[in-house]
Design an enzyme around this catalytic site. Sequence first.
Site, PDB file in Angstrom:
ATOM      1  N   HIS A   4     -10.637  -5.818   8.750  1.00  0.00           N
ATOM      2  CA  HIS A   4     -11.311  -5.669   7.291  1.00  0.00           C
ATOM      3  C   HIS A   4     -12.410  -4.854   7.547  1.00  0.00           C
ATOM      4  O   HIS A   4     -13.136  -4.345   6.507  1.00  0.00           O
ATOM      5  CB  HIS A   4     -11.754  -6.980   6.784  1.00  0.00           C
ATOM      6  CG  HIS A   4     -10.730  -7.938   6.288  1.00  0.00           C
ATOM      7  ND1 HIS A   4      -9.592  -8.542   7.000  1.00  0.00           N
ATOM      8  CD2 HIS A   4     -10.273  -8.435   4.972  1.00  0.00           C
ATOM      9  CE1 HIS A   4      -8.940  -9.412   6.230  1.00  0.00           C
ATOM     10  NE2 HIS A   4      -9.155  -9.320   5.029  1.00  0.00           N
ATOM     11  N   GLU A  29       0.914  -1.203   0.005  1.00  0.00           N
ATOM     12  CA  GLU A  29       0.092   0.278   0.095  1.00  0.00           C
ATOM     13  C   GLU A  29       0.788   1.254   0.136  1.00  0.00           C
ATOM     14  O   GLU A  29       0.440   2.265  -0.825  1.00  0.00           O
ATOM     15  CB  GLU A  29      -0.823   0.088   1.123  1.00  0.00           C
ATOM     16  CG  GLU A  29      -1.979  -0.904   1.106  1.00  0.00           C
ATOM     17  CD  GLU A  29      -1.836  -2.314   1.617  1.00  0.00           C
ATOM     18  OE1 GLU A  29      -2.664  -3.315   0.967  1.00  0.00           O
ATOM     19  OE2 GLU A  29      -0.672  -2.491   1.773  1.00  0.00           O
TER      20      GLU A  29
END
Length: 331
Positions: free
Chosen positions: A135, A66
């Site tokens: 998540h 990321e």
Amino acid sequence: MKSSVDRKPLTLAGAINEAFSVMLKEDERVLLLGEDIGQNGGVFRVTEGLLEAFGEDRVIDTPLSEAGFVGAAIGMAANGLKPVVEIQFLGFIYPAYEQLMTHAVRLRSRTMGHFTVPIVIRAPYGAGVRAPEIHCDSTESIFTHMPGLKVVCPSSPYDAKGLMISAIEDPDPVLFLEPMRQYRSNAEDVPEGIYTVEIGKGKKILEGEDVTIITWGAMVSVSMKAAEALVQKNVSCEVIDLRTLSPIDENLIASSVQKTGRTVIVQESHPQSSVANDIISIINETSFLYQKAPAAKVSGFDMPVPYFGYEDFYLPTPERVVKAVMDVVNF
């Protein structure tokens, strides 16, 4: 040829996909980056079919880094491209926090306006889909604390497409939060072609007289269910969907809470240091003397989102919203 006023039913996921399709056609500077967004169409298949339509130079599968691909996208944006970056889940964005806070949001001021960073970072967020740990985070207030970053959170397909097009056209960084629970929960008619929804403007989705409910994302449907139940108790709720968390629509908040005199804020995120607290500050600064009761908030809890079935005990429910509304009505 169909005009922009033609409509077709789309889910929130389908509306975002169509926003990408029309903008990839419209502007050759637009490109998509992210893990598994090409061949696999993304975790939630939001980018499905775009690799085949536009090729691997426009729809780019990235390595699992990321910080790396967000940093690369910031460089692309500073050099004239318009990258749209997918973070698979909001909870995976933290390795890229440094790139956003140190570079993306500061480059305009650092260069005295010579460079801008027209980047969109999009991330599914929120609980309720039985996903594993990390998540399901709803940590939007971390990002509303970044001056220079716009934070957008649609709750409906129409708003999702219009806000995404606005985000891509914006000259500055935009974090685009996509409530996972809403991806395919319903469909509505969405105009074809290009249209925009203004960033920074909320929407009144229900007129009412007794209490203002302020909310966003997946909590909009929860709040609407509560408002429907409260009709049976002779309580008339006005429901505000903020749509944008930064900049926030202070005028809409003030006008509504001054009318009703009572406020309940419904958010999925943790209560401490939250967007709800910022809204209460706005109410105090703009509308204190209009209030008939202290503003209340219905939130998750100050703990990590729990696993699987325990999510139901963590998330705000219509019943919790009804209780909060009745508390401020009976104050």
